[in-house]
Design a protein around this motif. Structure first.
Motif, mmCIF file in Angstrom:
data_model
loop_
_atom_site.group_PDB
_atom_site.id
_atom_site.type_symbol
_atom_site.label_atom_id
_atom_site.label_comp_id
_atom_site.label_asym_id
_atom_site.label_seq_id
_atom_site.Cartn_x
_atom_site.Cartn_y
_atom_site.Cartn_z
ATOM 1 N N LEU A 113 -16.388 -2.194 38.331
ATOM 2 C CA LEU A 113 -15.687 -0.984 38.766
ATOM 3 C C LEU A 113 -14.718 -0.745 37.905
ATOM 4 O O LEU A 113 -14.210 0.562 37.703
ATOM 5 C CB LEU A 113 -15.297 -1.008 40.113
ATOM 6 N N ASP A 114 -14.245 -1.565 36.882
ATOM 7 C CA ASP A 114 -13.391 -1.257 35.850
ATOM 8 C C ASP A 114 -12.028 -0.781 36.270
ATOM 9 O O ASP A 114 -11.472 0.363 35.949
ATOM 10 C CB ASP A 114 -14.210 -0.175 34.999
ATOM 11 N N LEU A 115 -11.244 -1.362 37.231
ATOM 12 C CA LEU A 115 -10.100 -1.120 37.979
ATOM 13 C C LEU A 115 -9.183 -2.158 37.764
ATOM 14 O O LEU A 115 -9.535 -3.325 37.811
ATOM 15 C CB LEU A 115 -10.662 -1.012 39.420
ATOM 16 N N ARG A 140 -8.118 -3.586 33.148
ATOM 17 C CA ARG A 140 -9.144 -3.404 33.998
ATOM 18 C C ARG A 140 -10.326 -4.232 34.239
ATOM 19 O O ARG A 140 -10.593 -5.079 33.083
ATOM 20 C CB ARG A 140 -9.948 -2.006 33.541
ATOM 21 N N MET A 141 -10.753 -4.598 35.458
ATOM 22 C CA MET A 141 -11.695 -5.833 35.707
ATOM 23 C C MET A 141 -12.843 -5.405 36.473
ATOM 24 O O MET A 141 -12.878 -4.161 37.185
ATOM 25 C CB MET A 141 -10.856 -6.820 36.547
#
Lengths: 264, 165
Positions: free
Chosen positions: A176-178, A172-173
């Motif tokens: 937005l943690d996706l 996850r990056m």
């Protein structure tokens, strides 16, 4: 909606089954579920890709054909002097990239290979990753394999790099943690806003994006997604991109190459 | 006498310079601390699956919330959710429709789901809008910031609570 695979592509796909088995255990997307990005595009975009006189990417392919014959560097050699007719020598090359380079001790993608060739054999300066000459040469080389199935190299030395690519794909990056996998493994049949999510398949690069009004590389496309999740993109040619490209190639095994693709 | 006055003056000047420097350092430290605090919204209490109390003193504005959820670059809600006031062809379907959400969930339940959905489901793809769960390599422009402010979240809570189906 999907273009029907031609007979030679099917035969080549059957021949490449051992290679597919060697790498397909390491991916999350089942063989039967794999869809090229063109399958998600509008009929108009599909038609533009299918017609060489309408496909803007063919302009880069033609530029690449010129560069293939142009002597360059201190050695004063053209690609053609060593490799001969690209229609013969380059057929089947792009579908197995990225491949391992023993000198570097790590994988290189097609543009990395072209730059190694320039430095080692032509004694010329490397080309900028997203410059028009590199895009033209990679488009020209990959075009020689159009219709052939993606057949990632089964070299065991690639395994740790491919595994790192998968780790990055699933990490996850950004604000937005996706992760890539959150959308392209788990929700590829959904819509993001008005746009199909797609499977993030690499089988048509470099490709012409109507949004870019230009040909662009797979790395440029990955930078777009990273910026989209509000992450700091890797620098062009970063090892992280090559590892991701390796994983994507394994995940795409069997899909026909479409270079130069056209996408919205 | 002159020499003593000069020495005293010099000492006073030196002391002033030190005080100024210490003051700058202190202000700098406080600024850094404030930036670190800005990473997440602080001061809310989770009760069960809800944040009962509003994040701000003033109540949210449902009309502003309607505009916010349709914003494709700030809140991004409409990229994944449908059932909102936005052109149908622009609404995504990566996440459940929000039509009638105000009848299914309380204000407090909606508030927690926006602030930190991952408190309820760590695997959720919904970003934690309160900023508690950034991923790797957050870009400079966004580092240390929540996705939405407390005021913006309250506006969206007010709007979604009004969607009674």
């Amino acid at each position: 909606m999907r273009p029907r695979p031609r007979a030679p592509a099917v035969i080549a796909a059957l021949l490449s089954i051992p290679a597919l088995l060697a790498v397909s255990g390491a991916v999350a997307l089942e063989q039967g579920d794999r869809r090229s990005g063109i399958a998600f595009a509008s009929p108009q975009t599909q038609a533009m890709q299918a017609d060489d006189t309408a496909n803007p990417g063919m302009l880069w392919v033609m530029d690449g054909a010129q560069l293939w014959r142009r002597p360059d560097g201190a050695a004063g050699k053209a690609c053609q002097e060593c490799h001969g007719d690209a229609a013969q020598s380059m057929k089947g090359v792009a579908p197995r990239y990225p491949d391992f380079d023993a000198g570097l001790g790590r994988p290189v993608d097609l543009s990395g290979r072209i730059n190694l060739c320039r430095v080692r054999h032509q004694r010329a300066a490397p080309l900028a990753h997203e410059g028009s000459e590199m895009l033209a040469l990679t488009a020209f080389v990959a075009f020689q394999s159009r219709g052939l199935p993606m057949a990632p190299a089964a070299d065991a030395r690639l395994a740790p790099f491919r595994a790192e690519g998968r780790r990055l794909f699933e990490q996850r990056m950004g604000q937005l943690d996706l992760s890539c996998a959150n959308c392209h493994d788990d929700h590829w049949s959904a819509r993001l806003g008005g746009s199909p999510v797609t499977q993030a398949q690499p089988n048509a690069y470099p490709l012409y994006r109507l949004e870019w009004q230009a040909l662009g590389s797979l790395q440029r496309r990955m930078r777009n997604c990273m910026a989209g999740v509000r992450a700091e993109p890797f620098a062009y040619d970063a090892a992280d991109y090559i590892d991701l490209e390796l994983y994507l190639a394994a995940r795409a095994a069997g899909l026909p190459m479409e270079t130069p693709g056209v996408r919205p | 006498m002159r020499a003593a006055a000069l020495t005293a003056g010099l000492l006073a000047g030196l002391l002033l310079a030190w005080l100024l420097l210490a003051g700058f350092l202190l202000v700098g430290f406080l600024l850094v601390a404030a930036r670190a605090d800005a990473q997440t919204l602080v001061g809310y209490t989770v009760e069960g699956d809800a944040i009962g109390a509003p994040l701000t003193g003033a109540p949210g504005d449902a009309a502003r919330g309607a505009g916010l959820v349709a914003d494709r670059t700030l809140s991004l809600c409409v990229l994944c959710h449908s059932g909102l006031e936005a052109p149908a062809h622009m609404q995504g379907n990566l996440a459940p429709s929000l039509a009638g959400i105000g009848a299914r969930l309380s204000e407090g339940q909606i508030r927690l789901r926006i602030v930190n959905m991952k408190a309820l489901n760590p695997e959720s793809i919904m970003p934690a809008y309160g900023g508690s769960s950034p991923g790797a390599r957050v870009a400079n422009a966004w580092r240390g910031k929540p996705i939405l402010s407390g005021e913006e979240i309250e506006d969206i809570v007010a709007y979604l609570s009004s969607l009674k189906g």
